[in-house]
Enzyme design. Structure first.
Site, PDB file in Angstrom:
ATOM      1  N   SER A  77       0.837  -1.195   0.000  1.00  0.00           N
ATOM      2  CA  SER A  77       0.000   0.000   0.000  1.00  0.00           C
ATOM      3  C   SER A  77       0.873   1.246   0.000  1.00  0.00           C
ATOM      4  O   SER A  77       1.907   1.292   0.668  1.00  0.00           O
ATOM      5  CB  SER A  77      -0.895   0.002   1.254  1.00  0.00           C
ATOM      6  OG  SER A  77      -1.620   1.203   1.349  1.00  0.00           O
ATOM      7  N   CYS A  78       0.441   2.257  -0.751  1.00  0.00           N
ATOM      8  CA  CYS A  78       1.141   3.548  -0.775  1.00  0.00           C
ATOM      9  C   CYS A  78       0.083   4.641  -0.609  1.00  0.00           C
ATOM     10  O   CYS A  78      -0.962   4.420  -0.028  1.00  0.00           O
ATOM     11  CB  CYS A  78       1.937   3.710  -2.071  1.00  0.00           C
ATOM     12  SG  CYS A  78       0.902   3.786  -3.551  1.00  0.00           S
ATOM     13  N   TYR A  79       0.362   5.819  -1.129  1.00  0.00           N
ATOM     14  CA  TYR A  79      -0.576   6.933  -0.997  1.00  0.00           C
ATOM     15  C   TYR A  79      -1.814   6.746  -1.876  1.00  0.00           C
ATOM     16  O   TYR A  79      -2.934   6.802  -1.394  1.00  0.00           O
ATOM     17  CB  TYR A  79       0.107   8.264  -1.356  1.00  0.00           C
ATOM     18  CG  TYR A  79       1.272   8.579  -0.469  1.00  0.00           C
ATOM     19  CD1 TYR A  79       1.090   9.186   0.775  1.00  0.00           C
ATOM     20  CD2 TYR A  79       2.568   8.248  -0.851  1.00  0.00           C
ATOM     21  CE1 TYR A  79       2.162   9.468   1.601  1.00  0.00           C
ATOM     22  CE2 TYR A  79       3.646   8.516  -0.028  1.00  0.00           C
ATOM     23  CZ  TYR A  79       3.447   9.123   1.194  1.00  0.00           C
ATOM     24  OH  TYR A  79       4.506   9.384   2.015  1.00  0.00           O
TER      25      TYR A  79
END
Length: 114
Positions: free
Chosen positions: A62-64
């Site tokens: 997961s990232c932004y």
């Protein structure tokens, strides 16, 4: 091409010990809010030593907003024995429970990007 996991799919898998959520955002963003159980491994601090650790059967990165997680997921997928995917929409697309604090931070030792 990296497989994507939707937020709904991830929500269904969170209680499964064979899934790890890796949050590659910076520690401040992670501390402000993250998916419960996620481990904070900021992208810039990942080292080749990460490949040698023990991984569960499935890893969701997961990232932004779901873009940089695709790159990191691709690298992990090529180097670890697990099914690796990117969270579609990243943390911004997550509508489930949110945890805060730094309990899932990893101690990666000295940082040197790969």
């Amino acid at each position: 091409m990296v497989v994507e996991t939707t937020p709904d799919e991830l929500h269904e898998k969170l209680d499964d010990d064979s899934v790890a959520v890796i949050d590659i955002r910076d520690p401040s963003s992670y501390s402000s809010g993250h998916i419960p159980g996620a481990e904070n491994l900021p992208a810039q601090s990942l080292t080749p030593a990460v490949f040698d650790r023990e991984w569960p059967d499935e890893v969701v990165v997961s990232c932004y907003i779901g873009k940089s997680s695709q790159r990191v997921a691709s690298i992990l997928d090529s180097n670890i024995d697990a099914d690796v995917s990117s969270l579609s929409g990243g943390f911004q697309g997550w509508e489930g429970e949110v945890a805060s604090g730094t309990e899932g931070g990893a101690d990666l030792g000295p940082s040197s990007p790969f």
